[in-house]
Design an enzyme around this catalytic site. Structure first.
Site: not given
Ligand code: SF4
Length: 546
Positions: A416-417, A36, A281
């Site tokens: 535009g042009l 994570d 413009d």
């Molecule tokens: S689902 Fe949640 S816990 Fe699982 S890897 Fe993704 S962020 Fe992390």
């Protein structure tokens, strides 16, 4: 379960990380599996922060699940306190840790640390990133803002406000804050605390000293401001100053609350946008069909700028911020359209196809969709990639933000042009129908609709009502569709086009050709015509032109 390829928001603990990373002297201990720590990269790479987020992850592994994961968490909290010596801590669980139910709040409390430790309950399977940020900020403010203070009478002193909402990883938050602070200074309002960006827990303890609060990003800070209003008697302003009109209303509201005169700020021409959009413009911008999607703050703000300040026609508006669905629906209703409230990008893609816009203003996801459909696009809301954390000053808010918006919204369009010349000389080798705007260099060719060569004898392509999915990103199989708004579906088999009708269709300038094709096919479908002829095309034109 919903299979998905793209998600607009991360899980709520990412929102909590955005608050912790924005602040100083706050540490976050996150019970989370190994891996994570990817979230660090959002801050160190996308936002290019020069230091790691103040987050300690427990990073438990599969083998730890047979042991004492609660002990792992307690050790992590104790070690983080010893190492970082923060003024306060927040503790919580990521999605996986939520399942093992170790109760981070209770475990941290058992350690009896001599600082406030605030437990976060962030339901990762129901809520998302912005909600997580809002809830975290609200919990911090509730815990740390202290007891209400008696503020000195206003007479003879400058009015004082707090500015709430800017976070880490916020789309243009850095520069919005500069612009808003400048406006406040010019008005004569002193800023007490900006939070969470740059604030410490001790600063949150001073929030009550201000006369009122300014909420820049309601998704993040409205809940905290509502608490401060109730507990500390501080009124708040949550007019988001995106665009000249909204900035003017923002200045007037702040001036009214502060008892000051807004005239010095509003006099003259504080932004170039009104003149630029009135200058000749910009005439060709009138009624350009635009589709706007993003978080609620930006979708609403940008939609108002597009429709009221640039003269575009709003043909689509939506948000993935479900908490703000009512406000977005109300704005859409003003334009006679139904809002797209969904966090499923396939719904958004279908809505874009159905609306046939000439310009898409959205997130990074809409940029991909628009690229695939060959529609010009600008990014106006998170989620965004690294290029939308630019080195240069690029606010969205305030009068300078309005200048930036004028450029951002007009830049992707054909000038535009060139647009005029394309309508006249479709077979020019350089400025032909399929060419990208020349001021954007040799960009990708337009969609098959726009880029079909105008050769009467060439074999005709299949009508483009359902673009093929990209080779690299197969569309996910949707197990459960949760969209609030069921989008109109394109017909499975539109009537075929006769060659002369198809040839005539190609004479229509590319930026409205998609709309003409869709209208004609609808006209034919409603009348169950087996073939779209030249006559059908003109009948449909007359019908819809009434
Ligand atoms: S689902 Fe949640 S816990 Fe699982 S890897 Fe993704 S962020 Fe992390």
């Amino acid at each position: 379960m919903q299979l998905t390829v793209w998600t607009y928001e991360g899980p709520p603990h990412i929102g909590a990380m955005r608050i912790a990373t924005a602040m100083e002297g706050l540490h976050y201990v996150l019970h989370a599996p190994q891996g994570d720590t990817y979230a660090d990269l959002l801050f160190t790479m996308i936002e290019r922060r020069a230091k790691r987020p103040p987050v300690t992850y427990t990073t438990f592994q599969a083998r730890d699940l047979g042991g004492d994961t609660a002990a792992i968490f307690k050790d992590a909290v104790a070690a983080a306190y010893a190492r970082f010596q923060p003024q306060a801590m927040i503790v919580g669980a990521s999605c996986t840790a939520e399942l093992i139910q170790d109760d981070p709040g209770g475990l941290a409390k058992a350690l009896n640390l001599p600082i406030p430790v605030i437990p976060l309950e962030l339901p990762a399977y129901q809520k998302k990133e912005n909600w997580g940020a809002s809830e975290t900020f609200y919990r911090l403010v509730r815990t740390l803002a202290g007891a209400p203070v008696t503020r000195a009478p206003r007479d003879g002193r400058r009015p004082v406000c707090n500015v709430l909402g800017p976070t880490a990883l916020g789309f243009r938050h850095r520069d919005d804050l500069i612009e808003v602070t400048k406006l406040l200074e010019t008005l004569g309002v002193a800023v007490n605390v900006v939070a969470p960006l740059g604030a410490s827990p001790a600063d949150l303890g001073r929030l009550g000293e201000a006369d009122f609060n300014i909420v820049l990003y309601p998704e993040i800070a409205r809940a905290a401001a509502q608490y401060l209003e109730k507990a500390h008697g501080q009124p708040f302003i949550d007019i988001v100053p995106i665009g000249v009109g909204a900035t003017t209303r923002f200045v007037e509201a702040v001036a009214a609350l502060a008892g000051l005169d807004p005239a010095p700020i509003l006099a003259g021409a504080p932004s170039r946008l009104p003149w630029y959009s009135r200058s000749v413009d910009s005439t060709y911008l009138t009624d350009k069909r635009v589709f706007v999607f993003g978080d609620a703050t930006h979708a609403l703000g940008i939609a108002r700028v597009a429709a009221r300040e640039l003269g575009f026609k709003l043909v689509g508006l939506g948000t993935y911020s479900r908490e703000f669905a009512r406000e977005v629906r109300a704005e859409a209703a003003l334009h006679g359209i139904e809002a797209t409230i969904s966090d499923d990008y396939l719904d958004v893609e279908a809505a874009i196809q159905a609306a046939q816009p000439e310009l898409v203003l959205g997130t990074q996801m809409e940029r991909h969709v628009a690229k695939r459909l060959g529609i010009p696009c600008a990014v106006i809301s998170a989620p965004v990639h690294v290029q939308d954390f630019p080195a240069r000053h690029s606010p969205q808010m305030g009068f300078e933000g309005a200048n930036v918006l004028f450029d951002t919204l007009v830049h992707p369009l054909m000038m535009g042009l060139e647009e005029h010349l394309l309508g006249m000389f479709r077979e020019d080798s350089e400025f032909h129908n399929g060419a990208a705007p020349s001021h954007l260099g040799h960009g990708p060719a337009r969609s098959a609709e726009a880029s079909a060569p105008a050769q009467a004898t060439a074999p005709l392509p299949e009508p483009l009502t359902e673009p093929a999915p990209p080779a690299t990103a197969p569309a996910p199989i949707r197990v459960e569709a949760e969209a609030i708004h069921a989008m109109p579906q394109p017909a499975a088999h539109p009537a075929p086009w006769a060659p002369d009708a198809e040839k005539e269709l190609r004479k229509i300038p590319f930026f409205v050709r998609g709309k003409a094709r869709a209208n004609t096919e609808r006209f034919a479908r409603e009348r169950q015509l087996p073939l779209i002829t030249l006559e059908t095309l003109y009948d449909a034109k007359a019908h819809f032109g009434r």
